[in-house]
Motif scaffolding. Structure first.
Motif: not given
Length: 458
Positions: A49-56, A213-218
């Motif tokens: 996701a790049g820096p947009a990983a923050l949004v995730s 975001a799915l990876v983050v939730m897990f």
């Protein structure tokens, strides 16, 4: 308005000893959020996701916070070992509690086996002369023993595991902020170069934020462990209330804060981001032996997860047995209030996995176990959301006002249900996740059928 005192019946937690102190409960709550997924999995999220990983991270963190708030509404009023499974049985029927309870216990038992092997592999990496299987076996023996001694032993070991993780992340963020501000000797302030260059803030488009975001939730799986432990806390309601209130702070600081440091100091397309983002940042800052230090911290996170897996799975099985949804022997405790049979059963997966890892290739078995339990967290959150909706409707009819209430009910509650439903659709329509969801749903169908059969016989 009528005043009602809720009880945890048919759950009976009197066989368990309330021995977990406030400090231990606080660290159990923190340790549940900070897993190895933060240190290792964040690299793949940033790369995709790049820096947009923050949004995730922000989006997934918000969803977890909402689910935890819903669970808090249920738990603060009636703290019980078994937590959401007990509430699902009460509000949806015994079949629901049995199904989600056994799936959750199964998921943590699988985690015990996986973490044992991962921990052994890390030890072998740090100490090549030590075989990975022997280190994994040692971890299983020690942590199973700790869980068999008394719940206080689990709480104390988890306290120190969590403390190491917290100190490590706080130091990482402090060093990162100093570097970003240009206050680290020999390190130039990066400005916004890594955030906006290299393809922009969302180099792969905003759609890439969704699977990330799915990876983050897990990775955030484990936040609910504190509600399981509440049944053995000295002050259960207060412990759950504090833990849920601080969930927002923990996610902001530990996840979003540390990831913000990484994406600001490192280009998202750097090869080192995927392999070990935290070690890569420390290397950039000139911290000696950064890779070794991070391996040790990841090992601590793995052992913490293994420790929690044994505890959580055993207590869930105890709660199911107390509710007549598991064999009676799983509900028996010794003089120290430890459900010995549950601890041993939860540990079997780890011992079997370690032995299999020594004698044969476990790739196929590993794949099945991990995939068949991989999407349980989504089903768990969906169950919590539906249970909260039913419980609040019943409370409103009876004129009972919970001391902790879900924000924006029923609108935010239904929003959570819709988002989790959309998540299941996403998992089903993408080839990378379809197999895991299919196997998890197959296990869910078996669990639900068993629950329906048991309920019909009663």
């Amino acid at each position: 308005m009528t005043i009602r005192t809720q009880t945890a019946a048919p759950q009976d937690d009197t066989a368990l000893k309330p021995a977990l102190a406030d400090r231990q409960m606080s660290m159990i709550a923190i340790g549940g959020v900070i897993g190895a997924g933060l240190f290792v999995g964040s690299g793949s999220v940033i790369r995709s996701a790049g820096p947009a990983a923050l949004v995730s991270y922000a989006a997934s963190g918000l969803l977890v916070v909402l689910v935890m708030r819903m669970l808090a509404e249920l738990s603060v009023t009636t703290p019980a070992t078994g937590s959401f499974a007990a509430y699902a049985s009460r509000e949806l029927g015994s079949w629901a509690g049995l199904a989600i309870g056994w799936m959750y216990a199964y998921s943590w038992s699988v985690t015990v086996g996986v973490e044992a092997v991962v921990g052994g592999g890390l030890v072998h990496k740090l100490l090549p002369d030590v075989p990975g299987w022997s280190a994994a076996l040692l971890f299983m023996v020690v942590l199973t023993g700790a869980n068999l001694v008394a719940v206080r032993a689990y709480g104390e070991s988890e306290f120190w595991f969590a403390l190491v993780k917290v100190v490590a992340i706080v130091l990482f963020i402090v060093l990162g902020v100093l570097a970003i501000a240009g206050l680290m000797p020999g390190v130039d302030a990066p400005g916004t170069a890594n955030l906006l260059d290299h393809g922009g803030f969302a180099p792969h488009g905003w759609y890439a934020v969704v699977p990330a975001a799915l990876v983050v939730m897990f990775a955030l799986n484990g936040a609910e462990v504190v509600t399981i432990a509440a049944g053995e806390a000295v002050r259960p309601a207060e412990a759950v209330r504090k833990a849920v209130r601080s969930t927002v702070t923990r996610i902001l600081i530990f996840y979003i804060g540390s990831v913000a440091v990484i994406v600001t100091l490192l280009p998202h397309d750097s090869a080192s981001v995927t392999s070990s983002p935290y070690a890569a940042v420390l290397d950039t800052l000139g911290i000696p032996h950064a890779g070794t230090a991070m391996d040790v911290i990841v090992l601590v996170a793995v052992l913490s997860c293994l420790n929690s897996g044994i505890y959580t799975s055993s207590r869930m099985m105890f709660a199911l047995a107390a509710n007549g949804e598991a064999p009676r022997f799983l509900g028996r405790t010794n003089r120290q209030g430890v459900p010995v049979a549950g601890v041993l059963l939860a540990s079997i997966a780890g011992f079997v996995t370690v032995c299999a890892n020594y004698f044969v290739s476990t790739t196929a078995v590993f794949d099945f176990l991990v995939n068949s339990s991989g999407s349980v967290i989504v089903l768990l959150y969906l169950t919590i959301a539906v249970t909260q909706l039913r419980a609040r409707a019943r409370a409103d009819r009876e004129g009972f006002v919970p001391t902790v209430r879900m924000w924006g009910h029923p609108y935010l509650s239904w929003l959570v249900v819709v988002l989790l439903g959309a998540m299941l659709i996403f998992l089903a329509t993408h080839s990378d996740t379809r197999r895991s969801l299919t196997l998890t749903l197959a296990v869910a169908v078996i669990a639900v059928l068993a629950g329906v059969l048991r309920q019909s016989r009663r």
